[in-house]
Design an enzyme around this catalytic site. Structure first.
Site, PDB file in Angstrom:
ATOM      1  N   HIS A 197       0.882  -1.134  -0.084  1.00  0.00           N
ATOM      2  CA  HIS A 197      -0.196   0.003  -0.140  1.00  0.00           C
ATOM      3  C   HIS A 197       0.878   1.218  -0.146  1.00  0.00           C
ATOM      4  O   HIS A 197       1.941   1.193   0.758  1.00  0.00           O
ATOM      5  CB  HIS A 197      -0.905   0.146   1.324  1.00  0.00           C
ATOM      6  N   ASP A 206       2.156   1.920   3.458  1.00  0.00           N
ATOM      7  CA  ASP A 206       3.284   1.024   4.062  1.00  0.00           C
ATOM      8  C   ASP A 206       4.581   1.726   3.498  1.00  0.00           C
ATOM      9  O   ASP A 206       5.622   1.548   4.252  1.00  0.00           O
ATOM     10  CB  ASP A 206       3.136  -0.307   3.488  1.00  0.00           C
ATOM     11  N   ASP A 248      -3.836 -13.879  -2.567  1.00  0.00           N
ATOM     12  CA  ASP A 248      -3.390 -13.411  -1.449  1.00  0.00           C
ATOM     13  C   ASP A 248      -3.501 -14.761  -0.432  1.00  0.00           C
ATOM     14  O   ASP A 248      -4.376 -15.114   0.012  1.00  0.00           O
ATOM     15  CB  ASP A 248      -4.305 -12.245  -0.649  1.00  0.00           C
TER      16      ASP A 248
HETATM   17  C1  XLS Z   1      -7.635  -6.466   4.095  1.00  0.00           C
HETATM   18  C2  XLS Z   1      -7.042  -6.701   2.878  1.00  0.00           C
HETATM   19  C3  XLS Z   1      -5.866  -5.865   2.499  1.00  0.00           C
HETATM   20  C4  XLS Z   1      -5.664  -5.931   0.817  1.00  0.00           C
HETATM   21  C5  XLS Z   1      -4.774  -4.918   0.277  1.00  0.00           C
HETATM   22  O1  XLS Z   1      -8.291  -7.302   4.810  1.00  0.00           O
HETATM   23  O2  XLS Z   1      -6.461  -8.363   2.641  1.00  0.00           O
HETATM   24  O3  XLS Z   1      -4.633  -6.041   3.078  1.00  0.00           O
HETATM   25  O4  XLS Z   1      -5.160  -6.934   0.660  1.00  0.00           O
HETATM   26  O5  XLS Z   1      -5.432  -3.554   0.560  1.00  0.00           O
HETATM   27 CA    CA Z   2      -5.404  -9.321   0.953  1.00  0.00          CA
END
Ligand code: XLS
Ligand code: CA
Ligand code: CA
Length: 440
Positions: free
Chosen positions: A100, A103, A295
Site C-alpha cells: 500500500h 506502507d 493473497d
Molecule cells: C484486508 C486486505 C488488504 C488488501 C490490500 O483485509 O486483505 O490487506 O489485501 O489492501
Molecule cells: Ca489481502
C-alpha cells in the site's frame, strides 16, 4: 551496507528429510513441476504491510515485535524498511513484493508533502529493483486508515473525500507504473456500510463504479499494461463490504461494464469469512475468466475474523494450486503472503520461520495439485459424471436443437428418470485425494 538479520543466512533447500529449522523442505525453486519451475509456478510475494510494518498491535495491547528498523525519523525508517525488505526477499528467495502506498511512506503534513516523500521511496525502490532483479507484483492505495476515510473512500458520502481518494489512487498508480508493477489492487477498505439507516446504497455503488472507471482509465493513459484486480471481502472493517465475494463482484462489474477491465485477487481468509471455501472463490473466478492473483493466508476455523495467518493447510494449498494449474498458471498475478506471524511469534527469526512454513506449504500444494491432475481419477470422475451432455438429448440441449416439445416427448417415451448417473461418490473421491497427497 550492514545487515538487519546477520544471524540468518540465505535459506537453503535441503529436502523433506532435513531437520534444519531455517531450511526449505519442499520448495526447490528450480525443480520443474507441471512444465515450469516451482519459482515460476508459485511467484511468491512479500506483503509490505504485515512484514515490514505489522508489529503485533491488537485491540488489547501494543506491539510485541520491533518493526522500527533502527530508525525514529519516518523518512529514514521508510528507507530502512526497503533495505530490510530486500534482505528478507533475498534470504528467502522471494522474487516479488506488494505494497500500500502508506506502507512505503506515511502521511506528512499535506497531500503534496506526502506525495513528494513517497516519490523518494519509490525512486529508492526502483534502484534496489534494478540492482537485485526483484519485482513489484502489485501496488495499492491505503484508503482506510486515516480518519478521513471513516465513512469510506470511493463510496464516501463526502465528495471531497471521494476526490482526495481519487488523487491518492492516481499517485499510487503512478508509483506502480514507475516500478513496473504487473498489477494494481482495489480492496474495498471501508467501502461498505455499518447501517442502512444512514446509507444511500445506490449512489455509493454508482460512485464506486465511477471511481474504478476514472482511475483505471488514468492508469491505461499513462501506459499501465498490467492487470487491475478487485479483492473481495464480505465484512470487516464494515459490517457489509460491497465487494462481498467473487460472485457479488462479478454482478457489480457486469452492471457497470467493468468486467473486461478487472480480474480477481482472491484471499483465502476472505473466502472463508464469506462462508465459502478458498477453492470455491478460485473456481468461480476461473469459470468466469476472471482469475488473476492470490493473497495466500488462512483464517482460524474457530475465529470469525480476518486473522491473516501464514498458510499451513496442505489441503487448501493443494486445491488452490489445482485451480491455478487449471487456469493455466499465473500470468501477471502471483501468491502474495498477506499473512502475519502471530503476536507471540515476535522475533526476527519468526519472520523467516513463518515464510518458510507458508512457502513450503504452497510447494507441497503445487506438488499435490500436479499429482491430482496427472493421477486423473478426480478429473475423469467429473468428466464421466457429465457424459450425458456429450451425445443424445444432452448434446441437443446444448446445441439448441432440442425444443421443449422434444423434451416432453423424450420424457414421455422414457416414462421415468431415476438415478440415471449413479452415485456422487464423495467419500471415495475424498479418499482418492488422501491417497494422492500421502503418497508424495
Ligand atoms: C484486508 C486486505 C488488504 C488488501 C490490500 O483485509 O486483505 O490487506 O489485501 O489492501
Ligand atoms: Ca489481502
Ligand atoms: Ca485479510
Amino acid at each position: 551496507m550492514s545487515e538487519f538479520f546477520p544471524q540468518i543466512g540465505k535459506i537453503p533447500f535441503e529436502g523433506k528429510d532435513s531437520k534444519t529449522p531455517l531450511a526449505f523442505k519442499y520448495y526447490d525453486p528450480d525443480k520443474v513441476v507441471a512444465g515450469k519451475t516451482m519459482k515460476e509456478q508459485l511467484k511468491f510475494a512479500l506483503s509490505w504491510w504485515h512484514t515490514m510494518g505489522g508489529d503485533g498491535t491488537d485491540m488489547f495491547g501494543c506491539g510485541t515485535a520491533d518493526k522500527t528498523w533502527g530508525q525514529t525519523d519516518p523518512a529514514a525508517r521508510a528507507i530502512a524498511k526497503v533495505d530490510a525488505a530486500f534482505e528478507i526477499m533475498d534470504k528467502l528467495s522471494i522474487d516479488y513484493y506488494c505494497f500500500h502506498d502508506r506502507d512505503l511512506s506515511p502521511e506528512y503534513g499535506s497531500f503534496a508533502e506526502t506525495a513528494a516523500e513517497l516519490d523518494k521511496v519509490v525512486d529508492y525502490l526502483a534502484e534496489k529493483q534494478k540492482a537485485t532483479g526483484k519485482k513489484l507484483l502489485w501496488g495499492t492505495a491505503k484508503l482506510f486508515d486515516h480518519p478521513r476515510f471513516m465513512h469510506g473512500a470511493g463510496t464516501s458520502p463526502s465528495a471531497d473525500v471521494w476526490a482526495y481518494s481519487a488523487a491518492q489512487v492516481k499517485k499510487a498508480i503512478d508509483a506502480t507504473v514507475k516500478l513496473g508493477g504487473t498489477g494494481y489492487v482495489y480492496w474495498g477498505g471501508r467501502e461498505g456500510y455499518e447501517t442502512l439507516l444512514n446509507t444511500n446504497l445506490g449512489l455509493e455503488q454508482d460512485n464506486l463504479a465511477r471511481f474504478l472507471r476514472m482511475t483505471i482509465d488514468y492508469g491505461r493513459s499513462i501506459g499501465f499494461t498490467g492487470d487491475y484486480y478487485i479483492e473481495p471481502k464480505p465484512k470487516e472493517p464494515t459490517k457489509h463490504q460491497y465487494d462481498f465475494d467473487v460472485a457479488t463482484v462479478i454482478g457489480f462489474l457486469r452492471k457497470y461494464g467493468l468486467d473486461k477491465d478487472i480480474k480477481m485477487n482472491i484471499e483465502a481468509n476472505h473466502a472463508t469469512l464469506a462462508g465459502h471455501t478458498f477453492q470455491h472463490e478460485l473456481r468461480v473466478a476461473r469459470e468466469n475468466g476472471l482469475f488473476g492473483s492470490i493473497d495466500a493466508n488462512q483464517g482460524d476455523v474457530l475465529l470469525g475474523w480476518d486473522t491473516d495467518q501464514f498458510p499451513t493447510n496442505i489441503y487448501d494449498a493443494a486445491f488452490c494450486m489445482y485451480e491455478v494449474l487449471k487456469a493455466g498458471g499465473f500470468t501477471n498475478g502471483g501468491l502474495n503472503f498477506d499473512a502475519k506471524a502471530r503476536r507471540g511469534s515476535f522475533t526476527a527469526e519468526d519472520i523467516f520461520y513463518s515464510y518458510i512454513a507458508g512457502i513450503d506449504t504452497f510447494a507441497l500444494g503445487l506438488l499435490a495439485a500436479d499429482k491430482i491432475i496427472t493421477d486423473g481419477r478426480i478429473d475423469k470422475f467429473v468428466d464421466d459424471r457429465y457424459a450425458s451432455w456429450k451425445s443424445g438429448i444432452g448434446a441437443d440441449i446444448i446445441s439448441g436443437k432440442a425444443t421443449i416439445q422434444d423434451l416432453e416427448k423424450y420424457i414421455m417415451d422414457k416414462g421415468e428418470v431415476v438415478d440415471s448417473i449413479g452415485s456422487g461418490r464423495q467419500e471415495y473421491l475424498e479418499a482418492v485425494v488422501n491417497n494422492v497427497l500421502f503418497s508424495l
